[in-house]
Design a protein around this motif. Structure first.
Motif, PDB file in Angstrom:
ATOM      1  N   ALA A  20       0.862  -1.253  -0.003  1.00  0.00           N
ATOM      2  CA  ALA A  20      -0.140   0.098   0.053  1.00  0.00           C
ATOM      3  C   ALA A  20       0.801   1.438   0.010  1.00  0.00           C
ATOM      4  CB  ALA A  20      -0.944   0.022   1.109  1.00  0.00           C
ATOM      5  N   VAL A  21       1.967   1.286   0.725  1.00  0.00           N
ATOM      6  CA  VAL A  21       2.701   2.546   0.700  1.00  0.00           C
ATOM      7  C   VAL A  21       3.580   2.516  -0.558  1.00  0.00           C
ATOM      8  CG1 VAL A  21       5.016   3.202   1.855  1.00  0.00           C
ATOM      9  CG2 VAL A  21       3.315   2.281   3.407  1.00  0.00           C
ATOM     10  N   HIS A  22       3.855   1.777  -1.336  1.00  0.00           N
ATOM     11  CA  HIS A  22       4.485   1.727  -2.543  1.00  0.00           C
ATOM     12  C   HIS A  22       3.622   2.169  -3.480  1.00  0.00           C
ATOM     13  CE1 HIS A  22       7.843   0.401  -0.192  1.00  0.00           C
ATOM     14  NE2 HIS A  22       8.615   0.852  -1.048  1.00  0.00           N
ATOM     15  N   LEU A  23       2.336   1.744  -3.557  1.00  0.00           N
ATOM     16  CA  LEU A  23       1.246   2.418  -4.239  1.00  0.00           C
ATOM     17  C   LEU A  23       1.176   3.900  -4.108  1.00  0.00           C
ATOM     18  CD1 LEU A  23      -1.457  -0.474  -4.182  1.00  0.00           C
ATOM     19  CD2 LEU A  23      -0.245   0.120  -6.214  1.00  0.00           C
ATOM     20  N   GLY A  24       0.856   4.269  -2.678  1.00  0.00           N
ATOM     21  CA  GLY A  24       1.142   5.462  -2.673  1.00  0.00           C
ATOM     22  C   GLY A  24       2.175   6.273  -3.033  1.00  0.00           C
ATOM     23  N   LEU A  25       3.474   5.609  -3.013  1.00  0.00           N
ATOM     24  CA  LEU A  25       4.619   6.483  -3.469  1.00  0.00           C
ATOM     25  C   LEU A  25       4.517   6.528  -4.888  1.00  0.00           C
ATOM     26  CD1 LEU A  25       7.584   4.647  -1.529  1.00  0.00           C
ATOM     27  CD2 LEU A  25       6.768   7.180  -1.295  1.00  0.00           C
ATOM     28  N   ALA A  26       3.757   5.544  -5.776  1.00  0.00           N
ATOM     29  CA  ALA A  26       3.787   5.485  -7.037  1.00  0.00           C
ATOM     30  C   ALA A  26       2.770   6.998  -7.432  1.00  0.00           C
ATOM     31  CB  ALA A  26       3.343   4.249  -7.791  1.00  0.00           C
ATOM     32  N   LEU A  56      14.126  18.199  -8.010  1.00  0.00           N
ATOM     33  CA  LEU A  56      12.924  17.593  -8.031  1.00  0.00           C
ATOM     34  C   LEU A  56      12.789  16.398  -9.056  1.00  0.00           C
ATOM     35  CD1 LEU A  56      10.557  20.672  -8.023  1.00  0.00           C
ATOM     36  CD2 LEU A  56      10.621  19.101  -6.201  1.00  0.00           C
ATOM     37  N   PHE A  57      13.232  16.458 -10.068  1.00  0.00           N
ATOM     38  CA  PHE A  57      13.534  15.385 -11.171  1.00  0.00           C
ATOM     39  C   PHE A  57      13.921  13.945 -10.444  1.00  0.00           C
ATOM     40  CE2 PHE A  57      15.620  12.876 -14.266  1.00  0.00           C
ATOM     41  CZ  PHE A  57      14.421  12.585 -15.143  1.00  0.00           C
ATOM     42  N   LEU A  58      15.282  14.183  -9.860  1.00  0.00           N
ATOM     43  CA  LEU A  58      15.672  13.192  -9.069  1.00  0.00           C
ATOM     44  C   LEU A  58      14.741  12.669  -7.877  1.00  0.00           C
ATOM     45  CD1 LEU A  58      19.505  14.427  -8.302  1.00  0.00           C
ATOM     46  CD2 LEU A  58      18.648  12.222  -9.502  1.00  0.00           C
ATOM     47  N   GLN A  59      14.153  13.463  -7.224  1.00  0.00           N
ATOM     48  CA  GLN A  59      13.080  12.987  -6.118  1.00  0.00           C
ATOM     49  C   GLN A  59      11.957  12.156  -6.779  1.00  0.00           C
ATOM     50  OE1 GLN A  59      11.790  15.979  -3.229  1.00  0.00           O
ATOM     51  NE2 GLN A  59       9.577  15.150  -3.514  1.00  0.00           N
ATOM     52  N   TRP A  60      11.354  12.922  -7.773  1.00  0.00           N
ATOM     53  CA  TRP A  60      10.191  12.179  -8.119  1.00  0.00           C
ATOM     54  C   TRP A  60      10.787  10.813  -8.992  1.00  0.00           C
ATOM     55  CZ3 TRP A  60       7.128  13.652  -5.069  1.00  0.00           C
ATOM     56  CH2 TRP A  60       6.888  14.748  -4.786  1.00  0.00           C
ATOM     57  N   GLY A  61      11.704  10.769  -9.795  1.00  0.00           N
ATOM     58  CA  GLY A  61      12.160   9.630 -10.367  1.00  0.00           C
ATOM     59  C   GLY A  61      12.828   8.706  -9.426  1.00  0.00           C
ATOM     60  N   LEU A  62      13.332   9.008  -8.388  1.00  0.00           N
ATOM     61  CA  LEU A  62      13.673   7.964  -7.372  1.00  0.00           C
ATOM     62  C   LEU A  62      12.452   7.329  -6.695  1.00  0.00           C
ATOM     63  CD1 LEU A  62      16.919   9.668  -5.568  1.00  0.00           C
ATOM     64  CD2 LEU A  62      16.678   7.297  -7.345  1.00  0.00           C
ATOM     65  N   VAL A  63      11.474   8.210  -6.681  1.00  0.00           N
ATOM     66  CA  VAL A  63      10.209   7.659  -5.825  1.00  0.00           C
ATOM     67  C   VAL A  63       9.465   6.453  -6.877  1.00  0.00           C
ATOM     68  CG1 VAL A  63       7.899   8.366  -5.088  1.00  0.00           C
ATOM     69  CG2 VAL A  63       9.839   9.701  -4.352  1.00  0.00           C
ATOM     70  N   VAL A  65      10.882   4.709  -9.089  1.00  0.00           N
ATOM     71  CA  VAL A  65      11.793   3.805  -9.155  1.00  0.00           C
ATOM     72  C   VAL A  65      11.553   2.737  -8.235  1.00  0.00           C
ATOM     73  CG1 VAL A  65      14.031   2.910  -9.643  1.00  0.00           C
ATOM     74  CG2 VAL A  65      13.350   4.814 -10.948  1.00  0.00           C
ATOM     75  N   ALA A  66      11.639   3.471  -6.747  1.00  0.00           N
ATOM     76  CA  ALA A  66      11.199   2.622  -5.626  1.00  0.00           C
ATOM     77  C   ALA A  66       9.975   1.760  -5.648  1.00  0.00           C
ATOM     78  CB  ALA A  66      11.345   3.452  -4.469  1.00  0.00           C
ATOM     79  N   ALA A  67       8.975   2.663  -6.072  1.00  0.00           N
ATOM     80  CA  ALA A  67       7.765   2.062  -6.291  1.00  0.00           C
ATOM     81  C   ALA A  67       7.470   0.876  -7.157  1.00  0.00           C
ATOM     82  CB  ALA A  67       6.664   3.074  -6.558  1.00  0.00           C
ATOM     83  N   ALA A  68       8.262   1.269  -8.476  1.00  0.00           N
ATOM     84  CA  ALA A  68       8.385   0.136  -9.421  1.00  0.00           C
ATOM     85  C   ALA A  68       8.955  -0.987  -9.152  1.00  0.00           C
ATOM     86  CB  ALA A  68       8.527   0.769 -10.867  1.00  0.00           C
ATOM     87  N   LEU A  69      10.044  -0.968  -8.379  1.00  0.00           N
ATOM     88  CA  LEU A  69      10.844  -1.966  -8.009  1.00  0.00           C
ATOM     89  C   LEU A  69      10.208  -2.671  -6.870  1.00  0.00           C
ATOM     90  CD1 LEU A  69      14.738  -0.405  -7.895  1.00  0.00           C
ATOM     91  CD2 LEU A  69      13.789  -2.242  -9.489  1.00  0.00           C
ATOM     92  N   ARG A  83      17.705  -6.541  -2.525  1.00  0.00           N
ATOM     93  CA  ARG A  83      18.932  -5.889  -2.709  1.00  0.00           C
ATOM     94  C   ARG A  83      18.627  -4.503  -3.699  1.00  0.00           C
ATOM     95  NH1 ARG A  83      22.776 -10.840  -4.106  1.00  0.00           N
ATOM     96  NH2 ARG A  83      23.297 -11.206  -2.089  1.00  0.00           N
ATOM     97  N   ALA A  84      17.625  -4.688  -4.525  1.00  0.00           N
ATOM     98  CA  ALA A  84      17.343  -3.537  -5.562  1.00  0.00           C
ATOM     99  C   ALA A  84      16.720  -2.756  -4.448  1.00  0.00           C
ATOM    100  CB  ALA A  84      16.473  -3.898  -6.462  1.00  0.00           C
ATOM    101  N   MET A  85      15.845  -2.766  -3.365  1.00  0.00           N
ATOM    102  CA  MET A  85      15.545  -1.839  -2.635  1.00  0.00           C
ATOM    103  C   MET A  85      16.560  -1.215  -1.639  1.00  0.00           C
ATOM    104  SD  MET A  85      12.518  -1.675  -3.507  1.00  0.00           S
ATOM    105  CE  MET A  85      12.038  -0.368  -2.598  1.00  0.00           C
ATOM    106  N   LEU A  86      17.430  -2.109  -1.109  1.00  0.00           N
ATOM    107  CA  LEU A  86      18.776  -1.374  -0.552  1.00  0.00           C
ATOM    108  C   LEU A  86      19.267  -0.159  -1.343  1.00  0.00           C
ATOM    109  CD1 LEU A  86      20.616  -1.173   1.622  1.00  0.00           C
ATOM    110  CD2 LEU A  86      22.089  -3.465   0.541  1.00  0.00           C
TER     111      LEU A  86
END
Length: 140
Positions: A20-26, A56-63, A65-69, A83-86
């Motif tokens: 749920a958290v990662h859906l919210g991050l997406a 902002l581009f880095l922030q939203w991009g990383l968010v 990518v984290a959600a997708a991973l 490991r990917a999440m680390l």
């Protein structure tokens, strides 16, 4: 779920919370990128005006990518998900430090950093150490 996973409901509930958290991050990341692309959006701004376009581009991009991973790795039961999440959480933590040390100046910023780092730590401990997560990602 396999029979090798813990019988306790707590790890399953925690995994559900993480999904749920990662859906919210997406959603949050998509909203952030939409604010960068479109001159007007139908919601109150969520991007911090103190951050540059690059930050902002880095922030939203990383968010995103984290959600997708996390979501993709969980759906596929990909053994490398922890490991990917680390890796992505390390990048997000570094960006958080830059934002808080060089852009923000509110009194609670270091408390906010502490909470963010604690969240990453708890999630990673669960992903790497929990028998449930090891079995979920076929790493048992």
């Amino acid at each position: 779920m396999t029979g090798r996973m813990e019988n306790s409901r707590l790890p399953r509930l925690f995994m559900g919370l993480l999904i749920a958290v990662h859906l919210g991050l997406a959603l949050w990341g998509l909203m952030g990128f939409a604010e960068m692309i479109f001159p007007a959006v139908p919601w109150p701004a969520i991007s911090n005006p103190k951050f540059t376009g690059s930050i902002l581009f880095l922030q939203w991009g990383l968010v995103l990518v984290a959600a997708a991973l996390f979501l993709g790795g969980s759906w596929a039961r990909w053994p490398q998900t922890p490991r990917a999440m680390l890796g992505i959480y390390l990048l997000m933590a570094a960006l958080c430090a830059v934002q808080n040390l060089f852009y923000l100046d509110h009194a609670a910023r270091f408390f906010a950093v502490s909470l963010e780092y604690a969240a990453y730590t708890v999630i990673l401990l669960f992903l790497f150490r929990s028998a449930y997560a090891r079995a979920f990602y076929c790493r048992a």
